[in-house]
Design an enzyme around this catalytic site. Structure first.
Site, PDB file in Angstrom:
ATOM      1  CE  LYS A   1      54.588  29.763  -2.370  1.00  0.00           C
ATOM      2  NZ  LYS A   1      53.313  29.446  -3.041  1.00  0.00           N
TER       3      LYS A   1
ATOM      4  NE  ARG B   1      52.272  35.630  -1.162  1.00  0.00           N
ATOM      5  CZ  ARG B   1      52.322  34.440  -0.550  1.00  0.00           C
ATOM      6  NH1 ARG B   1      53.293  34.154   0.273  1.00  0.00           N
ATOM      7  NH2 ARG B   1      51.388  33.547  -0.792  1.00  0.00           N
TER       8      ARG B   1
ATOM      9  NE  ARG C   1      47.061  24.890   0.912  1.00  0.00           N
ATOM     10  CZ  ARG C   1      47.796  25.872   0.394  1.00  0.00           C
ATOM     11  NH1 ARG C   1      49.094  25.695   0.167  1.00  0.00           N
ATOM     12  NH2 ARG C   1      47.239  27.021   0.087  1.00  0.00           N
TER      13      ARG C   1
ATOM     14  NE  ARG D   1      46.539  28.559   4.010  1.00  0.00           N
ATOM     15  CZ  ARG D   1      47.426  28.917   3.109  1.00  0.00           C
ATOM     16  NH1 ARG D   1      48.487  28.152   2.901  1.00  0.00           N
ATOM     17  NH2 ARG D   1      47.280  30.024   2.425  1.00  0.00           N
TER      18      ARG D   1
ATOM     19  NE  ARG E   1      45.626  32.151  -0.995  1.00  0.00           N
ATOM     20  CZ  ARG E   1      45.356  30.884  -0.672  1.00  0.00           C
ATOM     21  NH1 ARG E   1      44.121  30.509  -0.410  1.00  0.00           N
ATOM     22  NH2 ARG E   1      46.318  30.012  -0.602  1.00  0.00           N
TER      23      ARG E   1
HETATM   24  P1  ADP Z   1      50.155  29.967  -0.227  1.00  0.00           P
HETATM   25  O1  ADP Z   1      50.897  28.805   0.370  1.00  0.00           O
HETATM   26  O2  ADP Z   1      48.789  29.572  -0.687  1.00  0.00           O
HETATM   27  O3  ADP Z   1      50.957  30.689  -1.258  1.00  0.00           O
HETATM   28  P2  ADP Z   1      50.830  31.422   2.177  1.00  0.00           P
HETATM   29  O4  ADP Z   1      50.639  30.516   3.342  1.00  0.00           O
HETATM   30  O5  ADP Z   1      52.214  31.608   1.681  1.00  0.00           O
HETATM   31  O6  ADP Z   1      49.877  30.960   0.992  1.00  0.00           O
HETATM   32  O7  ADP Z   1      50.221  32.850   2.505  1.00  0.00           O
HETATM   33  C1  ADP Z   1      48.915  33.004   3.006  1.00  0.00           C
HETATM   34  C2  ADP Z   1      48.557  34.498   3.053  1.00  0.00           C
HETATM   35  O8  ADP Z   1      49.461  35.168   3.935  1.00  0.00           O
HETATM   36  C3  ADP Z   1      48.686  35.236   1.720  1.00  0.00           C
HETATM   37  O9  ADP Z   1      47.504  35.135   0.939  1.00  0.00           O
HETATM   38  C4  ADP Z   1      48.939  36.679   2.199  1.00  0.00           C
HETATM   39  O10 ADP Z   1      47.746  37.297   2.636  1.00  0.00           O
HETATM   40  C5  ADP Z   1      49.800  36.456   3.436  1.00  0.00           C
HETATM   41  N1  ADP Z   1      51.249  36.469   3.120  1.00  0.00           N
HETATM   42  C6  ADP Z   1      52.130  35.439   3.242  1.00  0.00           C
HETATM   43  N2  ADP Z   1      53.375  35.805   2.881  1.00  0.00           N
HETATM   44  C7  ADP Z   1      53.281  37.119   2.498  1.00  0.00           C
HETATM   45  C8  ADP Z   1      54.215  38.069   1.997  1.00  0.00           C
HETATM   46  N3  ADP Z   1      55.510  37.759   1.803  1.00  0.00           N
HETATM   47  N4  ADP Z   1      53.749  39.318   1.712  1.00  0.00           N
HETATM   48  C9  ADP Z   1      52.461  39.653   1.902  1.00  0.00           C
HETATM   49  N5  ADP Z   1      51.530  38.802   2.357  1.00  0.00           N
HETATM   50  C10 ADP Z   1      51.925  37.538   2.665  1.00  0.00           C
HETATM   51  P1  ADP Z   2      52.204  26.252  -1.642  1.00  0.00           P
HETATM   52  O1  ADP Z   2      53.068  26.230  -0.407  1.00  0.00           O
HETATM   53  O2  ADP Z   2      52.963  26.661  -2.873  1.00  0.00           O
HETATM   54  O3  ADP Z   2      50.967  27.069  -1.465  1.00  0.00           O
HETATM   55  P2  ADP Z   2      51.662  23.450  -0.980  1.00  0.00           P
HETATM   56  O4  ADP Z   2      53.031  22.885  -0.826  1.00  0.00           O
HETATM   57  O5  ADP Z   2      50.876  23.717   0.241  1.00  0.00           O
HETATM   58  O6  ADP Z   2      51.723  24.755  -1.931  1.00  0.00           O
HETATM   59  O7  ADP Z   2      50.843  22.463  -1.951  1.00  0.00           O
HETATM   60  C1  ADP Z   2      49.450  22.673  -2.221  1.00  0.00           C
HETATM   61  C2  ADP Z   2      48.723  21.325  -2.168  1.00  0.00           C
HETATM   62  O8  ADP Z   2      49.105  20.543  -3.319  1.00  0.00           O
HETATM   63  C3  ADP Z   2      49.058  20.469  -0.947  1.00  0.00           C
HETATM   64  O9  ADP Z   2      47.888  19.798  -0.537  1.00  0.00           O
HETATM   65  C4  ADP Z   2      50.112  19.484  -1.462  1.00  0.00           C
HETATM   66  O10 ADP Z   2      50.053  18.235  -0.770  1.00  0.00           O
HETATM   67  C5  ADP Z   2      49.734  19.321  -2.921  1.00  0.00           C
HETATM   68  N1  ADP Z   2      50.907  19.175  -3.824  1.00  0.00           N
HETATM   69  C6  ADP Z   2      52.129  19.752  -3.689  1.00  0.00           C
HETATM   70  N2  ADP Z   2      52.939  19.422  -4.714  1.00  0.00           N
HETATM   71  C7  ADP Z   2      52.206  18.625  -5.552  1.00  0.00           C
HETATM   72  C8  ADP Z   2      52.485  17.941  -6.795  1.00  0.00           C
HETATM   73  N3  ADP Z   2      53.686  18.049  -7.393  1.00  0.00           N
HETATM   74  N4  ADP Z   2      51.494  17.209  -7.331  1.00  0.00           N
HETATM   75  C9  ADP Z   2      50.277  17.122  -6.734  1.00  0.00           C
HETATM   76  N5  ADP Z   2      49.948  17.730  -5.567  1.00  0.00           N
HETATM   77  C10 ADP Z   2      50.896  18.477  -4.967  1.00  0.00           C
END
Ligand code: ADP
Ligand code: ADP
Ligand code: ZN
Length: 214
Positions: free
Chosen positions: A13, A88, A127, A161, A172
């Protein structure tokens, strides 16, 4: 254009939102980033969020809804935004509907990025991001063009992270399937859903999103 990028943790995302926002002049709003900033700043919200984020649970709806409600009023969001990591829960989704209604804004589409569970774990374990500008990278799939130097800002410090560890990731994922996956049906029923194959390479996923939204 106002969009939501939806998908499990590690689906891509943030990666796709960053690229799409830059290409279309939209503002990327990541609730995860905002919460991490609040934790770092030691604010009251940060203190409440920190404990929950460490365990891989979801921060309470009222906190994140409050953050988004304030943020989308800012001038830099008036040309359109991408919500990355929000909503979410169904409660967040209906609060967003009400917010947009009140502000006379509309939601143009919800992009669902589909990725297998095994790939999510692998993506999250590799990541990391630039400590200065936050640009995202991966040990195998997205390395900086020059080793050890951020493509975006030239910085040489990177961070991982605290919640990107094997144990928290499982929690998660559970939170995603329990609380967030129902949003796929919610937005499908509202005719907003565009699903893309997130298992493809980063540039290919970007092309799919571009096509889905053109
Ligand atoms: P990821 O990219 O792995 O999906 P995020 O950076 O979006 O993780 O979120 C990290 C953490 O922040 C989540 O595990 C949750 O604890 C919190 N968080 C982020 N966005 C939300 C949301 N919209 N509602 C509740 N918790 C959230
Ligand atoms: P999210 O925001 O959904 O938690 P991220 O954008 O942070 O996910 O992506 C998670 C990890 O996977 C990052 O290290 C990113 O560089 C890698 N990544 C993202 N898209 C792809 C893809 N299509 N193929 C392989 N690796 C990816
Ligand atoms: Zn950087």
């Amino acid at each position: 254009m106002n969009l939501i990028f939806l998908g499990p943790p590690g689906a891509g995302k943030g990666t796709q939102a960053e690229m799409f926002a830059a290409a279309r002049g939209l503002k990327q709003l990541s609730t995860g980033e905002m919460l991490r900033a609040a934790v770092k700043a030691g604010t009251e919200v940060g203190k409440r969020a920190d404990a929950v984020m460490k365990t891989g649970g979801l921060v309470s709806d009222d906190i994140v809804i409050g953050i988004i409600a304030d943020r989308i009023d800012e001038p830099d969001c008036q040309g359109g935004f991408i919500l990355d990591g929000f909503p979410r829960t169904l409660a967040q989704a209906s609060a967003l509907d009400r917010l947009l209604d009140e502000k006379g804004k509309t939601l143009d589409a919800v992009v669902e990025i589909r990725v297998d569970d095994a790939a999510l774990i692998e993506r999250i374990s590799g990541r990391y991001s630039c400590a200065k500008c936050g640009a995202g990278y991966h040990d195998l799939h997205k390395q900086p063009k020059t080793e050890g130097v951020c493509d975006q800002c030239g910085a040489t410090e990177f961070t991982r992270r605290a919640d990107d560890n094997a144990e928290t990731v499982k929690k998660r994922l559970l939170a995603y399937y329990r609380e967030t996956a129902p949003l796929i049906g919610y937005y499908y029923a509202k005719d907003h859903l565009k699903s893309v194959d997130g298992m493809a390479a980063i540039d290919d996923v970007a092309r799919q999103i571009d096509q889905a939204l053109s």
